[in-house]
Design an enzyme around this catalytic site. Structure first.
Site, PDB file in Angstrom:
ATOM      1  N   HIS A   1     -31.438   7.723  25.032  1.00 51.17           N
ATOM      2  CA  HIS A   1     -30.355   7.043  25.463  1.00 51.17           C
ATOM      3  C   HIS A   1     -30.685   5.779  24.855  1.00 51.17           C
ATOM      4  O   HIS A   1     -31.796   5.110  24.911  1.00 51.17           O
ATOM      5  CB  HIS A   1     -30.391   7.078  26.773  1.00 51.17           C
ATOM      6  CG  HIS A   1     -29.692   8.218  27.601  1.00 51.17           C
ATOM      7  ND1 HIS A   1     -28.956   8.435  28.665  1.00 51.17           N
ATOM      8  CD2 HIS A   1     -29.541   9.624  26.948  1.00 51.17           C
ATOM      9  CE1 HIS A   1     -28.719   9.720  28.956  1.00 51.17           C
ATOM     10  NE2 HIS A   1     -29.193  10.471  27.867  1.00 51.17           N
TER      11      HIS A   1
ATOM     12  N   GLU B   1     -30.593   2.865  26.404  1.00 48.70           N
ATOM     13  CA  GLU B   1     -31.608   2.023  27.475  1.00 48.70           C
ATOM     14  C   GLU B   1     -33.249   2.438  27.056  1.00 48.70           C
ATOM     15  O   GLU B   1     -34.007   1.640  27.018  1.00 48.70           O
ATOM     16  CB  GLU B   1     -31.460   2.328  29.047  1.00 48.70           C
ATOM     17  CG  GLU B   1     -30.080   1.825  29.267  1.00 48.70           C
ATOM     18  CD  GLU B   1     -28.935   2.934  29.370  1.00 48.70           C
ATOM     19  OE1 GLU B   1     -28.113   2.973  30.137  1.00 48.70           O
ATOM     20  OE2 GLU B   1     -29.120   3.717  28.488  1.00 48.70           O
TER      21      GLU B   1
ATOM     22  N   CYS C   1     -27.231   6.119  33.592  1.00 46.12           N
ATOM     23  CA  CYS C   1     -27.375   7.505  34.205  1.00 46.12           C
ATOM     24  C   CYS C   1     -28.554   7.325  35.243  1.00 46.12           C
ATOM     25  O   CYS C   1     -29.328   6.248  35.062  1.00 46.12           O
ATOM     26  CB  CYS C   1     -27.453   8.376  33.388  1.00 46.12           C
ATOM     27  SG  CYS C   1     -29.198   8.446  32.296  1.00 46.12           S
TER      28      CYS C   1
ATOM     29  N   CYS D   1     -32.029   6.496  33.140  1.00 47.90           N
ATOM     30  CA  CYS D   1     -31.923   5.095  32.583  1.00 47.90           C
ATOM     31  C   CYS D   1     -32.072   4.422  33.613  1.00 47.90           C
ATOM     32  O   CYS D   1     -32.909   3.188  33.323  1.00 47.90           O
ATOM     33  CB  CYS D   1     -30.572   5.114  31.727  1.00 47.90           C
ATOM     34  SG  CYS D   1     -30.553   6.120  30.241  1.00 47.90           S
TER      35      CYS D   1
END
Length: 154
Positions: free
Chosen positions: A56, A58, A86, A89
């Site tokens: 992801h 991040e 999410c 993250c």
């Protein structure tokens, strides 16, 4: 603390990262990590291109910042993220001790810093981060909406 105008400048850069993700068929989410007005790392979603469920935006940015800075603690960092993080993250931002998170669009389905959960504001956890919401929120949401509309029509 940075002002809304400065936040918008860095969120624009996160949006550029999100567009790079879409260019390689990943969900368009971008993250920029900033210390005292200087970008220390950027990341975009790379799950599809890297075949990595943890890639992801991040996580990609945090890994790059840790490598560049030679440390994992990010207590002086502001993270600019085009979509509300999410749970994974948010947990990574929490464990990296990020000072502040600036969010573009909220994620009502899986958001973990205000929508579904409040991982970065939970006093029971080891760290709390300052949060700023809705910086380029409409532009972030539009980018995501257009990305998924194209895929639904195929």
């Amino acid at each position: 603390m940075l002002d809304r105008t400065t936040d918008a400048v860095f969120m624009d850069r996160a949006l550029a990262a999100a567009r790079r993700a879409a260019a390689h068929d990943d969900v368009p989410v971008g993250c920029v990590l900033v210390v005292q007005g200087e970008v220390v790392a950027e990341g975009e979603n790379r799950r599809e291109v890297d075949r990595d469920p943890t890639a992801h935006a991040e996580i990609v940015a945090l890994r790059a910042a840790a490598q560049r800075r030679g440390r994992w603690r990010m207590e002086d960092v502001t993270a600019y993220v085009t979509l509300e993080p999410c749970v994974m993250c948010a947990g990574a931002l929490l464990n990296a001790r990020v000072a502040r998170v600036v969010v573009g669009a909220m994620d009502e389905k899986a958001g973990a810093v205000g929508s579904r959960y409040n991982v970065l504001s939970d006093p029971r956890l080891l760290h709390e981060a300052a949060l700023t919401f809705d910086v380029a929120g409409e532009e972030s949401a539009t980018l995501l909406r257009e990305f998924f509309e194209v895929r639904r029509d195929q």
